[in-house]
Design an enzyme around this catalytic site. Structure first.
Site, PDB file in Angstrom:
ATOM      1  CE  LYS A  12      -3.717   2.636   5.452  1.00 39.25           C
ATOM      2  NZ  LYS A  12      -3.842   3.646   6.535  1.00 39.25           N
ATOM      3  CG  ASP A 135       0.387   3.410   4.618  1.00 36.45           C
ATOM      4  OD1 ASP A 135       1.075   3.250   5.644  1.00 36.45           O
ATOM      5  OD2 ASP A 135      -0.594   4.172   4.577  1.00 36.45           O
TER       6      ASP A 135
END
Length: 297
Positions: A12, A135
């Protein structure tokens, strides 16, 4: 015959990250927009009597390994005593701020949920993911999302307009704790720039001028080469370039694939690790299923 599942564990980038202040629990309150990208590890999960892991490099750490921690968490939540062997082929650099370890943990949860037939929903997996790291919940859905709290309160957003991405990072890694320790109160903000980025997706826009990262200033102070990388990416034509997460990976956004590839070549020629990829849409609704399991001798 052994049942086996092969998953692509995506990285990401943070299209915006603002630190709002320090929380009573010692963490920092953040507002961040995360976007999954096509750079990925390969995680293969197969039936086994115990929990084991191998990969490249061969010395995959076992202590505090997020994949094994994910397996133990799912064992406890589901009441199963099943085992699994994990084979991890790494392409995402470690300690880079692009979520490699968090992604591995999330995909381990999703894969084991199928292999072990524990039948948990994404909503039921999310609290387990949050225990593993800030995350990790994002990687249960991927795509474009805004995260608040300590980064673990996820809201899915309309898909961001797709871009080509050049990732680049210096040889020196950065520890997240090191970057946050160097963050000053002057670098706190109210999250409005990141919120404006999120709001633009509903109109099909990605506002490059509003891309910001509160952690960039301390990251550059600790590793000046990070500032050099973002400047080079802009010089080679990136429409925006900032550090991702706490670094040390940086990214530049491009509309043209050939321009992105040329930039990757330039960055690699300057001695940096570099890769190209594209935005990857959300995979919610396309989670691993029984049909993805293969049998091998």
């Amino acid at each position: 015959m052994t049942r086996e599942l092969r998953l692509l564990s995506y990285a990401k980038i943070n299209l915006g990250l603002e630190v709002l202040g320090k929380r009573p629990d010692g963490y920092h309150e953040v507002t961040t927009v995360m976007q999954s990208v096509g750079l990925h590890d390969v995680l293969t999960i197969s039936e086994a009597p115990d929990l084991t892991i191998t990969g490249n490099p061969k010395e995959v750490p076992v202590q505090d390994n997020l994949i094994l921690s994910a397996a133990r968490a799912l064992r406890q939540a589901s009441g199963t005593n099943a085992g699994a062997h994990f084979r991890l082929e790494k392409s995402i650099p470690v300690a880079a701020g692009i979520g490699g370890g968090s992604s591995n943990a999330a995909f381990a949860l999703m894969g084991l949920n199928v292999l072990w037939k524990t039948g948990l929903t994404i909503d039921e997996l999310t609290p387990l993911a949050a225990l593993l790291g800030s995350d990790v919940p994002f990687f249960l859905t991927g795509g474009t999302a805004i995260a608040k709290g300590r980064g673990d309160v996820i809201s899915v957003l309309p898909a961001a307009p797709s871009h080509h991405v050049v990732l680049a990072m210096p040889a020196e890694s950065l520890a997240t704790a090191e970057v946050y320790a160097d963050l000053t109160r002057e670098q706190y903000s109210n999250g409005s720039a990141t919120m404006s980025v999120a709001e633009g997706f509903a109109r099909g826009q990605l506002l490059h001028s509003n891309l910001t990262n509160s952690l960039q200033a301390p990251a550059v102070r600790l590793r000046p080469s990070i500032g050099e990388i973002t400047e080079q990416l802009r010089r080679y034509g990136a429409s925006a370039s900032i550090v991702s997460g706490s670094g040390s990976a940086c990214f530049g956004l491009f509309h043209d694939r050939s321009e992105a590839e040329r930039t990757r070549s330039h960055m690699a020629g300057s001695g940096y690790w570099a890769a190209t990829c594209r935005f990857v849409p959300a995979w919610a609704g396309e989670l691993p299923s029984e049909s993805a399991i293969a049998d091998r001798d």
